[in-house]
Design a protein around this motif. Structure first.
Motif, PDB file in Angstrom:
ATOM      1  N   ILE A   2      -4.268  -4.274  -3.241  1.00  0.00           N
ATOM      2  CA  ILE A   2      -3.267  -3.492  -3.993  1.00  0.00           C
ATOM      3  C   ILE A   2      -3.749  -3.433  -5.439  1.00  0.00           C
ATOM      4  O   ILE A   2      -3.592  -4.632  -5.812  1.00  0.00           O
ATOM      5  N   ASP A   3      -4.061  -2.336  -6.038  1.00  0.00           N
ATOM      6  CA  ASP A   3      -4.199  -2.278  -7.386  1.00  0.00           C
ATOM      7  C   ASP A   3      -2.482  -2.173  -8.050  1.00  0.00           C
ATOM      8  O   ASP A   3      -1.946  -1.149  -7.772  1.00  0.00           O
ATOM      9  N   ARG A   4      -2.130  -3.301  -8.608  1.00  0.00           N
ATOM     10  CA  ARG A   4      -0.645  -3.347  -9.033  1.00  0.00           C
ATOM     11  C   ARG A   4      -0.056  -2.482  -9.902  1.00  0.00           C
ATOM     12  O   ARG A   4       0.647  -1.701 -10.059  1.00  0.00           O
ATOM     13  N   ALA A   7       3.043   0.385 -12.752  1.00  0.00           N
ATOM     14  CA  ALA A   7       4.121   0.979 -12.314  1.00  0.00           C
ATOM     15  C   ALA A   7       4.854   0.362 -11.090  1.00  0.00           C
ATOM     16  O   ALA A   7       5.636   0.690 -10.796  1.00  0.00           O
ATOM     17  N   THR A   8       4.327  -0.779 -10.707  1.00  0.00           N
ATOM     18  CA  THR A   8       4.757  -1.336  -9.397  1.00  0.00           C
ATOM     19  C   THR A   8       5.346  -2.608  -9.749  1.00  0.00           C
ATOM     20  O   THR A   8       5.782  -3.374  -8.852  1.00  0.00           O
TER      21      THR A   8
ATOM     22  N   ARG B   9      -3.879   8.082  -5.242  1.00  0.00           N
ATOM     23  CA  ARG B   9      -3.160   8.066  -6.823  1.00  0.00           C
ATOM     24  C   ARG B   9      -1.759   8.747  -6.478  1.00  0.00           C
ATOM     25  O   ARG B   9      -1.679   9.779  -6.160  1.00  0.00           O
ATOM     26  N   ARG B  12       4.269   7.184  -9.878  1.00  0.00           N
ATOM     27  CA  ARG B  12       5.478   6.193  -9.533  1.00  0.00           C
ATOM     28  C   ARG B  12       6.413   6.450 -11.020  1.00  0.00           C
ATOM     29  O   ARG B  12       6.060   6.871 -12.364  1.00  0.00           O
ATOM     30  N   ARG B  21       4.214   7.524 -14.430  1.00  0.00           N
ATOM     31  CA  ARG B  21       2.720   7.522 -14.350  1.00  0.00           C
ATOM     32  C   ARG B  21       2.020   7.469 -13.221  1.00  0.00           C
ATOM     33  O   ARG B  21       2.899   7.330 -12.100  1.00  0.00           O
ATOM     34  N   MET B  22       0.841   7.722 -13.214  1.00  0.00           N
ATOM     35  CA  MET B  22      -0.052   7.650 -11.557  1.00  0.00           C
ATOM     36  C   MET B  22      -0.416   6.247 -11.712  1.00  0.00           C
ATOM     37  O   MET B  22      -0.793   5.353 -12.537  1.00  0.00           O
ATOM     38  N   ALA B  23      -0.157   5.777 -10.216  1.00  0.00           N
ATOM     39  CA  ALA B  23      -0.801   4.328 -10.144  1.00  0.00           C
ATOM     40  C   ALA B  23      -1.777   4.555  -8.566  1.00  0.00           C
ATOM     41  O   ALA B  23      -1.493   5.480  -7.982  1.00  0.00           O
ATOM     42  N   THR B  24      -2.709   3.456  -8.663  1.00  0.00           N
ATOM     43  CA  THR B  24      -3.729   3.579  -7.483  1.00  0.00           C
ATOM     44  C   THR B  24      -3.584   2.484  -6.933  1.00  0.00           C
ATOM     45  O   THR B  24      -3.169   1.475  -7.020  1.00  0.00           O
ATOM     46  N   TYR B  25      -3.670   2.864  -5.572  1.00  0.00           N
ATOM     47  CA  TYR B  25      -3.690   1.914  -4.570  1.00  0.00           C
ATOM     48  C   TYR B  25      -4.726   2.151  -3.389  1.00  0.00           C
ATOM     49  O   TYR B  25      -5.266   3.543  -3.327  1.00  0.00           O
ATOM     50  N   LEU B  47       3.298  -3.311   0.240  1.00  0.00           N
ATOM     51  CA  LEU B  47       3.672  -3.535  -0.992  1.00  0.00           C
ATOM     52  C   LEU B  47       4.864  -4.425  -1.025  1.00  0.00           C
ATOM     53  O   LEU B  47       5.065  -5.374  -1.822  1.00  0.00           O
ATOM     54  N   ASP B  52       5.943  -6.022  -4.272  1.00  0.00           N
ATOM     55  CA  ASP B  52       6.028  -4.619  -5.202  1.00  0.00           C
ATOM     56  C   ASP B  52       7.253  -3.717  -4.571  1.00  0.00           C
ATOM     57  O   ASP B  52       7.666  -4.107  -3.539  1.00  0.00           O
ATOM     58  N   THR B 101      -4.369  12.527  -4.098  1.00  0.00           N
ATOM     59  CA  THR B 101      -3.441  12.407  -5.152  1.00  0.00           C
ATOM     60  C   THR B 101      -2.096  13.141  -4.819  1.00  0.00           C
ATOM     61  O   THR B 101      -1.811  13.904  -4.120  1.00  0.00           O
ATOM     62  N   GLU B 103       1.872  13.809  -5.740  1.00  0.00           N
ATOM     63  CA  GLU B 103       2.905  13.868  -6.649  1.00  0.00           C
ATOM     64  C   GLU B 103       4.052  14.432  -6.248  1.00  0.00           C
ATOM     65  O   GLU B 103       4.178  15.250  -5.147  1.00  0.00           O
TER      66      GLU B 103
END
Lengths: 252, 247
Positions: A2-4, A7-8, B9, B12, B21-25, B47, B52, B101, B103
């Protein structure tokens, strides 16, 4: 895994959760100032302008019957209604209606465009894919701006004659022929681009007006769209016939 | 059998006042048989294990009939699959290695509550303004006491299938709620029971739609394409007609 990201990190429940809602009710809209009302204004004023365009293109084609016919037609526009009413009465009335139509059409377009911009303050990060609309639908607003700019040039060129080699004293036929002379190819090009824009504008605008006035239905919509496309095509060809005929020397 | 590896993407946003903002998982081993929401459930489980905050999204029936779920997937409301809610969208429509993506609906009238959850109360207020009929209270009337022509019943039913998900607003370049409002006006306006308030309904609902800050309709047709229930533009024509002819 997981790329935290930022935002997380842990999230506090939002304090007093109250989605921003307008506390004071928005200004009451009337029949013609509501979104639907403005669209109806746009549809009716658009229809008036289309009627004008039909008359305009039919008049233009008189150029193919010779200078006499074309100039007589221009004179007829000024003398229509004489002697019952003074010279230029009918023409002036038509001009007033058209100026009002253009003004109201632009007023509703601008206020609806501003409302639309306010209705989506945050844009999508992913490029929004158009699922339905064609090019004509997407270019209504910018196309409209180009058409207004064209209209200003067109009036200066062929109506007032100040941007025309034959000048304001020249006969309508001479203005037409000298205005579209081969060495003024850039004028013809500008006319061609603008008229294609008019055609695209009408391709969406015509059926859209019928829909806005509540006269379209599932059974007629496809037919309406086809009719709008066919009408726009014929109109644009009709308008373009004259400058191109002058440019290649068929009309001189 | 190996699953798909996807990059997400995701928008969040901690709360209504957060900028977001956009976060990447990265999500690994996604089964093609999962629904889109199940895929998010899997990500959320991971998560949570990682300490998280899970991604907040609305969902309820997961059968495509409640209208709760909804997110803009790769720029299209409910994803590119036609006539499908997000919960009924399956991962088999995506490929291994895809970046997706995600949203929330974007409209000033639909403020973000958190992440992908938006507040759609504006729709409730439009319904409150006129999406009702007056009926005598008491025992249920006989089914055949008020005859309804078959084609009216069919068309009214088609309009009544609107689940109020808000995809029409999300897809509309003007952020217009016309398709939603028009579906209710059409549903009730086609039936004899809806006639007493037909004029006042059209006026009140259109006025409320404007007061909520939705944009105007420019007949782009984007709404009807993404509508999970395929509500047609006919509804909007009918709303326009009822509104313009209302006394």
């Amino acid at each position: 895994m997981i790329d935290r990201g930022e935002a997380t990190d842990s999230v506090r429940p939002p304090a007093a959760h109250s989605p921003k809602k307008p506390t004071k009710p928005a200004a009451k809209t009337g029949r013609f100032t509501s979104t639907n009302g403005k669209k109806a204004v746009m549809a009716v004023t658009g229809a008036i302008m289309v009627l004008f365009l039909i008359g305009h293109v039919l008049g233009n084609l008189k150029v193919f019957s010779g200078a006499q016919s074309f100039n007589d037609y221009a004179e007829f526009l000024r003398t229509a209604g004489e002697p019952a009413v003074p010279r230029r009465t009918v023409l002036t009335l038509v001009e007033i209606v058209l100026v009002l139509a253009v003004g109201l059409h632009m007023w509703s377009a601008i206020s609806l465009a501003r409302r639309a911009a306010k209705a989506r303050p945050v844009k999508y990060a992913a490029k929004r894919k158009n699922q339905a609309g064609g090019y004509a639908t997407r270019t209504m607003r910018w196309g409209g701006v180009i058409i207004v700019l064209f209209l200003i040039w067109h009036l200066l060129d062929l109506t007032f004659g100040v941007a025309n080699p034959a000048g304001s004293a020249g006969l309508p036929y001479d203005r037409m022929v000298q205005g579209f002379a081969p060495e003024r190819w850039w004028v013809t090009l500008f006319y061609a681009v603008s008229l294609v824009m008019v055609g695209l504008h009408l391709r969406h605008g015509l059926w859209s007006a019928v829909q806005t006035l509540g006269l379209a239905s599932g059974r007629t919509r496809k037919g309406l769209q086809l009719a709008a496309a066919a009408f726009s095509l014929v109109l644009v060809i009709g308008f373009l016939a004259v400058p191109f005929a002058v440019m290649i020397g068929v009309v001189k | 059998m190996s699953g798909m590896n996807l990059t997400l993407r995701v928008w969040r946003q901690k709360g209504p006042d957060d900028e977001g903002r956009m976060a990447t998982y990265k999500v690994e081993d996604v089964s093609p048989d999962m629904s889109f929401l199940e895929m998010l459930d899997v990500l959320n489980d991971r998560l949570i294990v990682a300490g998280d905050e899970p991604i907040a999204f609305d969902h309820d029936c997961r059968e495509g009939i409640c209208g709760m779920c909804g997110m803009v997937i790769n720029g299209v409301a409910h994803g590119e699959q036609r006539a499908t809610t997000t919960c009924q969208l399956h991962m088999r429509h995506f490929k291994d290695g895809d970046t997706i993506t995600i949203e929330p609906w974007r409209a000033s009238a639909f403020p973000v509550v958190k992440d992908l959850v938006v507040d759609r109360s504006a729709f409730d207020r439009i319904i409150q303004a006129g999406g009702f009929i007056s009926v005598p209270a008491g025992s249920a009337p006989d089914a055949h006491s008020v005859p309804v022509p078959k084609d009216s019943a069919d068309a009214a039913f088609d309009a009544a299938t609107c689940i109020g998900c808000g995809a029409c607003v999300a897809a509309c370049p003007n952020g217009s709620a016309s398709l939603f409002t028009a579906a209710k006006i059409t549903h009730l306006g086609l039936l004899p029971q809806g006639q007493p308030e037909r004029d006042s309904r059209a006026k009140a609902m259109v006025e409320q739609m404007d007061a909520e800050g939705f944009g105007g309709c420019t007949n782009t047709g984007e709404c009807t394409v993404v509508c999970p229930k395929g509500i047609s533009l006919d509804a909007i024509a009918r709303m326009n007609r009822d509104y313009l002819s209302a006394k």
